[in-house]
Design a protein around this motif. Structure first.
Motif, short mmCIF file in Angstrom:
data_model
loop_
_atom_site.label_atom_id
_atom_site.label_comp_id
_atom_site.label_asym_id
_atom_site.label_seq_id
_atom_site.Cartn_x
_atom_site.Cartn_y
_atom_site.Cartn_z
N ASP A 10 28.24 37.44 40.72
CA ASP A 10 29.14 38.33 39.98
C ASP A 10 29.11 39.75 40.52
OD1 ASP A 10 30.17 36.53 37.88
OD2 ASP A 10 28.08 36.40 37.29
N ILE B 159 32.33 37.55 43.95
CA ILE B 159 33.61 37.46 43.25
C ILE B 159 33.76 38.64 42.31
CG2 ILE B 159 33.84 34.96 43.42
CD1 ILE B 159 32.73 34.74 40.61
N THR C 293 34.17 39.63 39.21
CA THR C 293 34.11 39.25 37.79
C THR C 293 33.65 40.38 36.88
OG1 THR C 293 31.92 38.35 38.23
CG2 THR C 293 33.74 36.79 38.15
N MET D 297 38.84 34.08 33.98
CA MET D 297 38.50 33.56 35.31
C MET D 297 39.52 32.53 35.79
SD MET D 297 34.33 33.20 35.24
CE MET D 297 34.19 32.65 36.94
N ILE E 161 40.85 35.22 39.34
CA ILE E 161 39.57 35.31 40.03
C ILE E 161 39.83 35.38 41.52
CG2 ILE E 161 39.27 32.79 40.12
CD1 ILE E 161 36.27 33.25 39.85
N ALA F 283 33.83 29.18 39.52
CA ALA F 283 34.17 30.12 40.60
C ALA F 283 34.16 29.44 41.96
CB ALA F 283 33.19 31.29 40.58
#
Length: 216
Positions: A9, A13, A15, A79, A83, A116
């Motif tokens: 995280d 990605i 997030t 997400m 994402i 993810a």
């Protein structure tokens, strides 16, 4: 160096924006405002530890499990709709795939990690993945990194950790790994004075690792 262990995280990605939005929305639903300082303290930790800080700082006398369910449901929806990989992720994975073992050590639960990885088709890159579900002591404790190192069948000094938060970087450093910080817009004010190298982005981290490998 024989392996790179990535946080997920905010590093792999994008997030953190989703978590920040959700945590602010939950606070607002109780007539509260959550500060950036509280959100910074929460970063990189196990969900239960993170939301214990959240409740303490906001003065919420609520079951943490119930709040986490609200959080999970909201983040999951976000997400699924929005994402994307962080800039440079595919480049660094492509550069070292087949040259070094690649692993993930994330404070997120397995459900979000798999979501993810599947959505972005990243499973192919990683030899080992470790979510927070089976971890007793969350970051900044080194447990998750020690577990990944054991799964890789390597020694800490064989491994490079890349993290975007101070809590995560401290976990990697405490595990005995060469630690690179790639601060995000949410973490750049945190303390990274103890890491081996601070990179402005994943491309700079990639070039630094190439330099490490060429000098050994």
């Amino acid at each position: 160096m024989k392996a790179i262990i990535f946080d997920m995280d905010g590093l792999m990605i994008d997030t953190e924006t989703l978590y920040y939005e959700t945590d602010r929305e939950i606070a607002q639903s109780f007539g509260k405002v959550v500060s950036d300082e509280t959100l910074w303290k929460m970063m990189g930790r196990k969900p239960m530890d993170s939301y214990r800080i959240y409740c303490d700082d906001l003065g919420l006398d609520m079951p943490i499990e119930g709040l986490l369910k609200i959080r999970y449901d909201s983040v999951e929806k976000k997400m699924l709709n929005d994402i994307k990989p962080m800039p440079g992720l595919l480049s660094i994975l492509g550069e070292f795939r087949g040259k070094l073992k690649l692993a993930i050590a994330t404070g997120s639960p397995n459900k979000f990690m798999e979501l993810a990885l599947n959505k972005l088709s990243l499973n192919q890159y990683f030899d080992v993945t470790q979510p927070s579900d089976e971890i007793k002591n969350g970051k900044p404790h080194p447990e998750i990194y020690l577990k990944v190192i054991e799964k890789l069948n390597l020694n800490p000094e064989d491994c490079i950790v890349i993290e975007d938060s101070s809590n995560g970087a401290r976990a990697g450093k405490s595990a005995g790994c060469y630690t690179i910080a790639v601060p995000s817009e949410y973490t750049y004010m945190q303390d990274f004075s103890f890491v081996n190298y601070v990179a402005s982005d994943l491309d700079k981290a990639k070039e630094h690792i190439k330099g490490l490998l060429s000098s050994t």
